[in-house]
Design a protein around this motif. Structure first.
Motif, mmCIF file in Angstrom:
data_model
loop_
_atom_site.group_PDB
_atom_site.id
_atom_site.type_symbol
_atom_site.label_atom_id
_atom_site.label_comp_id
_atom_site.label_asym_id
_atom_site.label_seq_id
_atom_site.Cartn_x
_atom_site.Cartn_y
_atom_site.Cartn_z
ATOM 1 N N THR A 1 8.757 25.401 25.246
ATOM 2 C CA THR A 1 7.857 25.992 26.233
ATOM 3 C C THR A 1 7.761 25.105 27.471
ATOM 4 O OG1 THR A 1 5.963 24.888 25.196
ATOM 5 C CG2 THR A 1 6.458 27.144 24.482
ATOM 6 N N PRO A 2 7.378 25.678 28.621
ATOM 7 C CA PRO A 2 7.155 24.847 29.809
ATOM 8 C C PRO A 2 5.881 24.021 29.655
ATOM 9 C CG PRO A 2 6.587 27.133 30.261
ATOM 10 C CD PRO A 2 7.189 27.115 28.888
ATOM 11 N N LYS A 3 5.753 22.994 30.450
ATOM 12 C CA LYS A 3 4.553 22.172 30.431
ATOM 13 C C LYS A 3 3.370 22.967 30.968
ATOM 14 C CE LYS A 3 2.928 17.558 31.801
ATOM 15 N NZ LYS A 3 3.322 16.293 32.478
ATOM 16 N N ARG A 4 2.259 22.890 30.281
ATOM 17 C CA ARG A 4 1.072 23.625 30.713
ATOM 18 C C ARG A 4 0.525 23.038 32.007
ATOM 19 N NH1 ARG A 4 -2.947 23.978 25.642
ATOM 20 N NH2 ARG A 4 -4.335 24.371 27.419
ATOM 21 N N PRO A 5 0.038 23.879 32.911
ATOM 22 C CA PRO A 5 -0.501 23.382 34.180
ATOM 23 C C PRO A 5 -1.674 22.421 34.004
ATOM 24 C CG PRO A 5 -0.144 25.755 34.284
ATOM 25 C CD PRO A 5 0.051 25.349 32.853
ATOM 26 N N ASP A 6 -2.431 22.578 32.918
ATOM 27 C CA ASP A 6 -3.592 21.731 32.693
ATOM 28 C C ASP A 6 -3.272 20.499 31.848
ATOM 29 O OD1 ASP A 6 -3.107 23.127 30.374
ATOM 30 O OD2 ASP A 6 -5.214 23.594 29.954
ATOM 31 N N ALA A 7 -1.999 20.275 31.532
ATOM 32 C CA ALA A 7 -1.619 19.117 30.719
ATOM 33 C C ALA A 7 -1.749 17.834 31.529
ATOM 34 C CB ALA A 7 -0.189 19.268 30.231
ATOM 35 N N PRO A 8 -2.119 16.718 30.883
ATOM 36 C CA PRO A 8 -2.211 15.435 31.596
ATOM 37 C C PRO A 8 -0.881 15.092 32.258
ATOM 38 C CG PRO A 8 -3.145 15.262 29.389
ATOM 39 C CD PRO A 8 -2.469 16.598 29.459
ATOM 40 N N PRO A 9 -0.917 14.480 33.439
ATOM 41 C CA PRO A 9 0.326 14.165 34.163
ATOM 42 C C PRO A 9 1.285 13.291 33.371
ATOM 43 C CG PRO A 9 -1.598 13.881 35.582
ATOM 44 C CD PRO A 9 -2.121 14.109 34.196
ATOM 45 N N ASP A 10 0.746 12.429 32.504
ATOM 46 C CA ASP A 10 1.614 11.520 31.758
ATOM 47 C C ASP A 10 2.168 12.134 30.469
ATOM 48 O OD1 ASP A 10 -0.811 11.604 30.481
ATOM 49 O OD2 ASP A 10 -0.900 9.447 30.047
ATOM 50 N N ARG A 11 1.790 13.366 30.184
ATOM 51 C CA ARG A 11 2.314 14.016 28.981
ATOM 52 C C ARG A 11 3.721 14.521 29.253
ATOM 53 N NH1 ARG A 11 -1.318 18.325 25.931
ATOM 54 N NH2 ARG A 11 -2.438 16.364 25.535
ATOM 55 N N PRO A 12 4.695 14.203 28.391
ATOM 56 C CA PRO A 12 6.071 14.637 28.651
ATOM 57 C C PRO A 12 6.226 16.151 28.551
ATOM 58 C CG PRO A 12 5.889 13.570 26.500
ATOM 59 C CD PRO A 12 4.574 13.392 27.178
ATOM 60 N N GLU A 13 7.246 16.642 29.205
ATOM 61 C CA GLU A 13 7.590 18.063 29.082
ATOM 62 C C GLU A 13 7.868 18.388 27.617
ATOM 63 O OE1 GLU A 13 7.915 20.550 31.247
ATOM 64 O OE2 GLU A 13 7.603 19.485 33.158
ATOM 65 N N PRO A 14 7.426 19.567 27.127
ATOM 66 C CA PRO A 14 7.713 19.928 25.732
ATOM 67 C C PRO A 14 9.202 19.956 25.400
ATOM 68 C CG PRO A 14 6.000 21.338 26.627
ATOM 69 C CD PRO A 14 6.528 20.531 27.776
ATOM 70 N N SER A 15 10.030 20.152 26.424
ATOM 71 C CA SER A 15 11.473 20.225 26.179
ATOM 72 C C SER A 15 12.165 18.869 26.269
ATOM 73 C CB SER A 15 12.129 21.171 27.192
ATOM 74 O OG SER A 15 11.987 20.667 28.516
ATOM 75 N N ALA A 16 11.423 17.804 26.574
ATOM 76 C CA ALA A 16 12.055 16.507 26.839
ATOM 77 C C ALA A 16 12.879 16.007 25.660
ATOM 78 C CB ALA A 16 10.996 15.481 27.222
ATOM 79 N N ALA A 17 12.331 16.106 24.459
ATOM 80 C CA ALA A 17 13.027 15.568 23.292
ATOM 81 C C ALA A 17 14.322 16.317 23.016
ATOM 82 C CB ALA A 17 12.115 15.620 22.067
ATOM 83 N N VAL A 18 14.294 17.647 23.088
ATOM 84 C CA VAL A 18 15.515 18.397 22.795
ATOM 85 C C VAL A 18 16.507 18.333 23.947
ATOM 86 C CG1 VAL A 18 14.613 19.916 21.001
ATOM 87 C CG2 VAL A 18 14.284 20.531 23.402
ATOM 88 N N ARG A 19 16.031 18.110 25.163
ATOM 89 C CA ARG A 19 16.968 17.893 26.278
ATOM 90 C C ARG A 19 17.754 16.598 26.046
ATOM 91 N NH1 ARG A 19 16.582 21.369 30.425
ATOM 92 N NH2 ARG A 19 14.611 22.499 30.768
ATOM 93 N N ALA A 20 17.087 15.591 25.522
ATOM 94 C CA ALA A 20 17.774 14.336 25.215
ATOM 95 C C ALA A 20 18.812 14.548 24.120
ATOM 96 C CB ALA A 20 16.764 13.274 24.806
#
Length: 261
Positions: A103-122
């Motif tokens: 899923t995309p990062k929620r607009p209300d998520a803390p700025p330092d929270r990684p994108e939900p897709s970050a791990a699988v992109r790696a």
């Protein structure tokens, strides 16, 4: 192949066929683990942290029950850190494909929270996992590629019900439409007390397997069977799954559905 259950409280045929919370049933002997699945789980490229979780998550047994084979195309729906994504990649091999749907990062998520897709992109960027691609989609607007052999979602179904204004029927229908005739849909989640339905999805982060079964079948799927390989009869079903000591220890169910041919 469906797993046959026997209810502990009675020996009648009706109870044997009854679908109940997995803490109250005993499964038949699990299927043998095919060599491609065993090799994928044993792959030394997997992170040590993932391998340490195998005893509780039993990936080989779950994937064998699902029936994933080399050369198939599978969508790993809401893959988190990619625990199953890596294993799927090795199982389906170079002629197969794994689509990690995050899923995309929620607009209300803390700025330092990684994108939900970050791990699988790696993972997808690692040459060892060349058959992995990443798709970022909103759950409420899910549109998967067509002609998949399998869609798999692990410990996420309860959260689908927590998405604002979600049409869960449309969500399951999108999965149905993405599969080939005979394609498989696997749902793994934390079990509630029997009869709880979807009343504790946002508090305990659990779902009722009976309610899930009815909901998925309403989208056109055929119920194939269930496995209790990761069930835990000691779980009281009243505790939030994130509570200390319960990580990977909940009573979890594995449901298998197919798209009719």
């Amino acid at each position: 192949m469906a797993v046959v259950f026997r209810h502990r409280s009675t020996a009648t045929l009706a109870a044997t066929l009854c679908f109940a919370t997995l803490a109250s049933v005993v499964a038949a002997k699990p299927p043998a683990i095919p060599k491609p699945i065993a090799a994928a789980v044993a792959d030394p490229a997997r992170p040590p942290a993932d391998r340490e979780r195998d005893a509780d998550r039993k990936p080989a047994e779950c994937i064998a029950f699902a029936g994933l084979k080399p050369g198939q195309h599978i969508a790993d729906l809401l893959p988190g850190g990619g625990y199953f994504t890596r294993i799927f990649s090795a199982v389906v091999g170079p002629k197969g494909q794994v689509i990690a749907v995050a899923t995309p990062k929620r607009p209300d998520a803390p700025p330092d929270r990684p994108e939900p897709s970050a791990a699988v992109r790696a993972i997808a960027a690692d040459p060892h996992y060349q058959n992995v691609t990443v798709s970022v989609e909103k759950v409420a607007e899910l549109k998967l590629p067509e002609k998949l052999d399998m869609v798999w979602t692990s410990q996420n179904y309860h959260d689908v019900h927590n998405v604002k204004d979600i049409d869960v029927g449309a969500f399951n229908k999108a999965i149905f439409d993405s599969l080939k005739p005979g394609g498989i849909y696997i749902v793994i989640d934390h079990a509630t007390e029997t009869g709880a339905g979807f009343t504790v999805t946002s508090t305990l982060h659990r779902s009722d397997p009976d309610a899930v079964k009815a909901e998925v079948m309403a989208a056109g799927f055929k119920f194939v069977g269930a496995s209790n390989v990761i069930a835990n009869p000691a779980d009281d079903h009243k505790t939030a799954v994130f509570d200390k000591g319960l990580h990977d220890k909940t009573d979890r169910y594995v449901l298998k559905f197919s798209k009719p041919k």
